[in-house]
Write a protein that holds these residues in place. Structure first.
Motif, mmCIF file in Angstrom:
data_model
loop_
_atom_site.group_PDB
_atom_site.id
_atom_site.type_symbol
_atom_site.label_atom_id
_atom_site.label_comp_id
_atom_site.label_asym_id
_atom_site.label_seq_id
_atom_site.Cartn_x
_atom_site.Cartn_y
_atom_site.Cartn_z
ATOM 1 N N ARG A 1 0.847 -1.199 0.000
ATOM 2 C CA ARG A 1 0.000 0.000 0.000
ATOM 3 C C ARG A 1 0.885 1.253 0.000
ATOM 4 N N THR B 1 -6.089 -0.249 -4.390
ATOM 5 C CA THR B 1 -6.935 -1.299 -3.813
ATOM 6 C C THR B 1 -6.798 -2.595 -4.603
ATOM 7 N N THR C 1 -5.134 -5.976 -3.087
ATOM 8 C CA THR C 1 -5.959 -7.185 -3.055
ATOM 9 C C THR C 1 -5.245 -8.340 -3.761
ATOM 10 N N GLU D 1 -4.001 -12.077 -2.191
ATOM 11 C CA GLU D 1 -4.242 -13.400 -2.781
ATOM 12 C C GLU D 1 -2.926 -14.159 -2.994
ATOM 13 N N MET E 1 -7.517 -7.512 8.913
ATOM 14 C CA MET E 1 -7.699 -8.864 9.436
ATOM 15 C C MET E 1 -6.754 -9.891 8.827
ATOM 16 N N ASP F 1 -9.967 -1.572 3.989
ATOM 17 C CA ASP F 1 -9.554 -0.989 2.714
ATOM 18 C C ASP F 1 -9.304 -2.029 1.629
ATOM 19 N N ILE F 2 -9.428 -3.314 1.960
ATOM 20 C CA ILE F 2 -9.545 -4.325 0.908
ATOM 21 C C ILE F 2 -10.461 -5.459 1.399
ATOM 22 N N VAL F 3 -11.115 -6.108 0.452
ATOM 23 C CA VAL F 3 -11.802 -7.363 0.741
ATOM 24 C C VAL F 3 -11.299 -8.348 -0.308
ATOM 25 N N ASP F 4 -10.539 -9.321 0.121
ATOM 26 C CA ASP F 4 -10.018 -10.300 -0.840
ATOM 27 C C ASP F 4 -10.933 -11.527 -0.853
ATOM 28 N N SER F 5 -10.556 -12.566 -1.596
ATOM 29 C CA SER F 5 -11.467 -13.698 -1.742
ATOM 30 C C SER F 5 -11.719 -14.391 -0.398
ATOM 31 N N PHE F 6 -10.731 -14.339 0.502
ATOM 32 C CA PHE F 6 -10.903 -14.993 1.803
ATOM 33 C C PHE F 6 -11.951 -14.269 2.650
ATOM 34 N N ARG G 1 -15.360 -14.592 1.150
ATOM 35 C CA ARG G 1 -15.965 -15.881 1.452
ATOM 36 C C ARG G 1 -16.494 -15.903 2.881
ATOM 37 N N VAL H 1 -13.274 -0.706 -2.995
ATOM 38 C CA VAL H 1 -13.309 -2.113 -2.576
ATOM 39 C C VAL H 1 -14.347 -2.873 -3.397
ATOM 40 N N THR I 1 -13.068 -3.506 -6.940
ATOM 41 C CA THR I 1 -12.044 -4.553 -6.918
ATOM 42 C C THR I 1 -12.658 -5.936 -6.727
#
Lengths: 133, 120
Positions: free
Chosen positions: A24, A38, A42, A46, B21, B53-58, B61, B86, B89
């Protein structure tokens, strides 16, 4: 052209969080707008998670790069894990060797400007991504 | 911090995620929420992710799982405050959070929960 570079260890879940925070800062430094920051962070989340879970830990090399007038962040995620036997299969939406959603690799690819993956059984995995401003 | 606090407001549970998190923290929250829903017979769960500030696949889910889980336990879930960057993305990543109710902010989220519970 590389202006600055470094390496972060990615061994644990906590390192995944730290690598997100480090990237970031780099993204802000090279002037990426918020949506692109972002997307890059992200993608890092992953790929770093893959490094920990599937690669058994590894490293993330980072570089601030310049090409003509544009600046970007280039990252290499590398591990010495079991490697990926079938990259084509691994790059299919929804395919997972673990219990994930199968969106990690393909999703990360969609979120960055350049994406390259190299892997073979027994030789670890190396994913290179670049995001330009 | 190894736990995200869950606040009770009448028959609703409120969760505000304010930290970056790691995966275990997300799993713990999922467990804690399902236990708490059961314990107080909660009718609704409101999850505020405006500080994420991000939501990834984990995490995506996890949100889907909590929503599905609470439905089975007879509670509604509303996710509020997702930042526009977010959301963009998340869709590009390939996650649409289908089946998850959302609202723009806490106030609208609470209104939605009350309406849902009243209409039952």
């Amino acid at each position: 052209m590389t202006t600055r570079s470094g390496t972060h260890a990615i061994r644990s879940e906590q390192d995944v969080v730290l690598s997100r925070q480090a990237v970031r800062k780099l993204a802000i430094e090279c002037g990426l707008r918020l949506v692109d920051q972002t997307k890059l962070v992200t993608a890092v989340s992953e790929l770093a998670r893959n490094t920990v879970i599937y690669g058994g830990g590894g490293d993330m090399d980072w570089e601030l790069v310049e090409d003509g007038g544009r600046k970007g962040v280039r990252l290499v995620f590398r591990d010495e894990g079991p490697g990926i036997p079938d990259i084509k299969q691994a790059m299919t939406d929804g395919w997972t060797s673990g219990n994930g959603l199968g969106l990690g690799l393909t999703g990360a690819k969609r979120l960055v400007d350049q994406f390259d993956i190299q892997s073979a059984p027994g030789e670890g995995t190396r994913v290179t991504i670049t995001k330009w401003n | 911090m190894d736990r995200i606090p869950i606040l009770r407001m009448g028959e609703f549970l409120l969760v505000t995620i304010q930290v970056d998190m790691h995966d275990q923290l997300a799993l713990t929250l999922q467990d804690d929420l399902s236990t708490k829903i059961n314990e107080i017979s909660a009718k609704g769960v409101l999850i505020d992710i405006s500080a994420l500030d991000i939501v990834d696949s984990f995490i995506g889910r996890m949100i889907s799982m909590i929503s599905g889980l609470s439905r089975i336990l007879d509670a509604e879930t509303v996710v509020v405050g997702m930042q526009p960057a977010v959301a963009i993305t998340l869709v590009e990543l390939g996650l649409t959070l289908s089946g998850v109710s959302t609202a723009l902010d806490v106030e609208r989220g609470m209104k939605l929960l009350r309406e849902r519970v009243r209409s039952l």
